[in-house]
Write a protein that holds these residues in place. Structure first.
Motif, PDB file in Angstrom:
ATOM      1  N   VAL A  40       5.959  -6.897 -10.627  1.00 23.63           N
ATOM      2  CA  VAL A  40       5.959  -8.161  -9.899  1.00 23.63           C
ATOM      3  C   VAL A  40       6.694  -9.193 -10.749  1.00 23.63           C
ATOM      4  O   VAL A  40       6.400  -9.365 -11.934  1.00 23.63           O
ATOM      5  CB  VAL A  40       4.516  -8.634  -9.628  1.00 23.63           C
ATOM      6  N   ARG A  84       9.064  -4.644  -6.437  1.00 23.73           N
ATOM      7  CA  ARG A  84       8.286  -4.596  -5.196  1.00 23.73           C
ATOM      8  C   ARG A  84       6.786  -4.536  -5.441  1.00 23.73           C
ATOM      9  O   ARG A  84       6.004  -4.606  -4.491  1.00 23.73           O
ATOM     10  CB  ARG A  84       8.690  -3.355  -4.390  1.00 23.73           C
ATOM     11  N   GLY A  85       6.378  -4.377  -6.692  1.00 23.95           N
ATOM     12  CA  GLY A  85       4.963  -4.170  -6.975  1.00 23.95           C
ATOM     13  C   GLY A  85       4.595  -2.698  -6.852  1.00 23.95           C
ATOM     14  O   GLY A  85       5.238  -1.940  -6.114  1.00 23.95           O
ATOM     15  N   GLY A  87       3.235   0.517  -5.544  1.00 26.80           N
ATOM     16  CA  GLY A  87       2.936   0.912  -4.175  1.00 26.80           C
ATOM     17  C   GLY A  87       3.830   0.270  -3.135  1.00 26.80           C
ATOM     18  O   GLY A  87       3.688   0.550  -1.943  1.00 26.80           O
ATOM     19  N   GLY A  88       4.777  -0.574  -3.568  1.00 28.54           N
ATOM     20  CA  GLY A  88       5.569  -1.338  -2.611  1.00 28.54           C
ATOM     21  C   GLY A  88       6.948  -0.807  -2.288  1.00 28.54           C
ATOM     22  O   GLY A  88       7.699  -1.466  -1.556  1.00 28.54           O
ATOM     23  N   ARG A  90       9.958   0.939  -0.481  1.00 31.13           N
ATOM     24  CA  ARG A  90      10.178   1.192   0.941  1.00 31.13           C
ATOM     25  C   ARG A  90      10.949   2.498   1.122  1.00 31.13           C
ATOM     26  O   ARG A  90      11.614   2.990   0.207  1.00 31.13           O
ATOM     27  CB  ARG A  90      10.955   0.039   1.568  1.00 31.13           C
ATOM     28  N   HIS A 115       3.996   7.352  -2.882  1.00 29.38           N
ATOM     29  CA  HIS A 115       4.317   6.327  -1.895  1.00 29.38           C
ATOM     30  C   HIS A 115       4.371   7.000  -0.520  1.00 29.38           C
ATOM     31  O   HIS A 115       4.949   8.086  -0.396  1.00 29.38           O
ATOM     32  CB  HIS A 115       5.662   5.658  -2.184  1.00 29.38           C
ATOM     33  N   ASN A 188       0.416   4.674  -8.765  1.00 23.81           N
ATOM     34  CA  ASN A 188      -0.045   4.295  -7.432  1.00 23.81           C
ATOM     35  C   ASN A 188      -1.174   5.209  -6.960  1.00 23.81           C
ATOM     36  O   ASN A 188      -1.277   5.552  -5.792  1.00 23.81           O
ATOM     37  CB  ASN A 188       1.115   4.315  -6.431  1.00 23.81           C
ATOM     38  N   GLN A 233      -3.118   2.071 -10.430  1.00 20.73           N
ATOM     39  CA  GLN A 233      -2.971   0.851  -9.641  1.00 20.73           C
ATOM     40  C   GLN A 233      -3.078  -0.427 -10.467  1.00 20.73           C
ATOM     41  O   GLN A 233      -3.784  -1.370 -10.106  1.00 20.73           O
ATOM     42  CB  GLN A 233      -3.969   0.854  -8.486  1.00 20.73           C
ATOM     43  N   GLU A 235      -1.357  -3.954 -12.043  1.00 20.85           N
ATOM     44  CA  GLU A 235      -0.291  -4.871 -11.619  1.00 20.85           C
ATOM     45  C   GLU A 235       0.706  -4.958 -12.755  1.00 20.85           C
ATOM     46  O   GLU A 235       0.436  -5.551 -13.800  1.00 20.85           O
ATOM     47  CB  GLU A 235      -0.826  -6.269 -11.288  1.00 20.85           C
TER      48      GLU A 235
END
Length: 449
Positions: A40, A84-85, A87-88, A90, A115, A188, A233, A235
């Motif tokens: 992040v 994207r953090g 787990g983020g 795409r 993911h 994740n 998990q 941050e």
């Protein structure tokens, strides 16, 4: 359209002298981009290796939704990521083509495994021959699914899981790549992911994960085998990363300086991670005149300037437990052994059979073609040095392997007759500008007309 091959030839010439810096560490560069894409906030990376392998990883991070930009500064290129953090990531719109990047491909599978997305990975002809099952099998334990060609080879379709289960896995063979892929998958995953190693391997992932804010603990198995436990998990927070010079790249000018008469040269800012210094320890045992100065810490990694002076080397026995600390340096170590007096036995090199090429067999064939007495016994490479320059006079098929290409060009600098390689295009995957840098030191390396 496939680019034409680039045949290069190296000849004996005068002394090598000067002070240089080699490209950034490839292993750290891959990891900086991947963790920056998961963090992040803003990550700034200086000293990034801008070779083809790492650029493929940068492109993959963009395809997975991270912002990745490059800017020129007075101090050199600066790469900036906005992640994207955890787990983020795409789902990518296109196939992820990793070129020749074996590290990038295996680590990326770890990211994708946990993911909830679908992705397809491919690579060049060399990477598509390399086995991936030793990564995909343990990653499947998180709940991901992999479909590839026979033997677990690329192209591979990845169906990641959104409900990953924490894994405790003992590596059957020491591998920093497999360990790192599992730790990246564990990011994740709710709970603790634990990886046990038969022997410790390079710890770039652990250092950089900690740098970005992950929590890791050193653990051990019931029999005392070392391991790493990652709390899932976290941050991750964007961070500045200074990538040190790659010790695997520094190996080529350093060995050249030791072998070419009357040479003395310095390679500045080389990473000296304790799990990457096997070659330096081995060269010292062979009698190398090698000095480390200006020792410091940059981005969590120890760094120093290395100076070598030409002198005689002697053959030694290199133990198998050193292999994880220098697995990429065996081709150039074999060249050093060819210029040494006496027999050098390098033990436990089975891992070399599944690199960009079969480096164990390829190194032996290339040395033999240049008149060096060499043999393979099981997973051991045995080089009988005569203390004088090898005959040379051969063209070596390097099978698009960058380290094989550079190693045999170094051999050509001391051989009685020139040594050519059939294709040097792959050198840019890890060492862009290698030929120009070496010729700047005084080496005679040129294209074959």
């Amino acid at each position: 359209m496939t680019a034409p091959s680039l045949s290069l030839v190296a000849r004996r010439g005068g002394r090598l002298a000067g002070s240089i810096a080699v490209p950034g560490d490839k292993s750290i560069s891959h990891r900086a981009l991947m963790l920056g894409a998961l963090a992040v906030g803003e990550t700034r990376v200086s000293g990034l290796l801008e070779g083809e392998d790492v650029l493929r990883t940068a492109a993959a991070m963009r395809a997975l939704g991270a912002s990745v930009a490059r800017a020129e500064t007075a101090e050199g290129p600066l790469w900036t990521l906005h992640g994207r953090g955890v787990g983020g990531l795409r789902e990518p719109d296109e196939v992820l083509d990793m070129g020749n990047a074996g590290t990038g491909a295996r680590l990326l599978m770890g990211l994708l495994a946990t993911h909830p997305l679908f992705a397809v990975l491919t690579g060049d002809a060399s990477l598509r021959r390399r086995p991936m099952a030793r990564v995909t099998e343990p990653l499947g334990r998180f709940g991901a699914t992999f479909h590839g060609r026979a033997g677990g080879r690329l192209p591979i379709a990845v169906l990641g899981t959104g409900q990953a289960l924490p894994v405790r896995y003992r590596l059957p063979v020491a591998s920093a790549q497999v360990k790192s892929a599992l730790l990246l998958a564990g990011l994740n995953t709710a709970g603790t992911t634990t990886v046990i190693e038969p022997v410790p391997t390079r710890d770039h992932s652990e250092r950089m994960l900690t740098h970005f804010g992950a929590h890791l603990d050193a653990v051990s198995d019931d029999d005392g085998a070392p391991g790493i436990a990652l709390a899932g998990q976290p941050e991750l927070v964007g961070a500045d990363v200074v990538v040190p010079g790659d010790p695997s790249s520094a190996a080529f000018p350093l060995v050249a300086g030791l072998l070419v008469p009357d040479s003395r040269l310095t390679v500045r800012g080389v990473g000296l991670n304790p799990r990457r210094t096997g070659l330096l320890a081995t060269l010292a045992e062979m009698g190398a005149d090698l000095e480390a100065t200006n020792q410091r810490t940059e981005g969590g990694e120890p760094v120093a300037d290395l100076t070598v002076t030409h002198g005689p080397l002697k053959g030694i026995d290199v133990p198998a437990d050193r292999a994880p600390d220098m697995i990429d340096e065996y081709p150039i170590l074999a060249v050093a052994a060819a210029g040494a007096e006496g027999t050098t036995r390098m033990r436990g090199l089975g891992e070399l059979r599944v690199k960009e090429s079969d480096r164990l067999g390829g190194t032996a064939r290339g040395l033999a073609a240049c008149g060096v007495a060499v043999e393979i016994e099981g997973d051991d490479l045995i080089v009988h040095g005569s203390g004088r320059p090898p005959a040379g006079g051969a063209t070596i098929a390097v099978e698009l392997d960058h380290r094989m290409a550079m190693a045999f060009l170094v051999l050509g600098l001391i051989a009685d007759s020139p040594v050519a390689i059939d294709d040097g295009r792959a050198i840019d995957t890890s060492f862009p500008g290698f030929v120009d840098l070496m010729t700047g030191l005084g080496a005679t390396i040129s294209e074959v007309p």
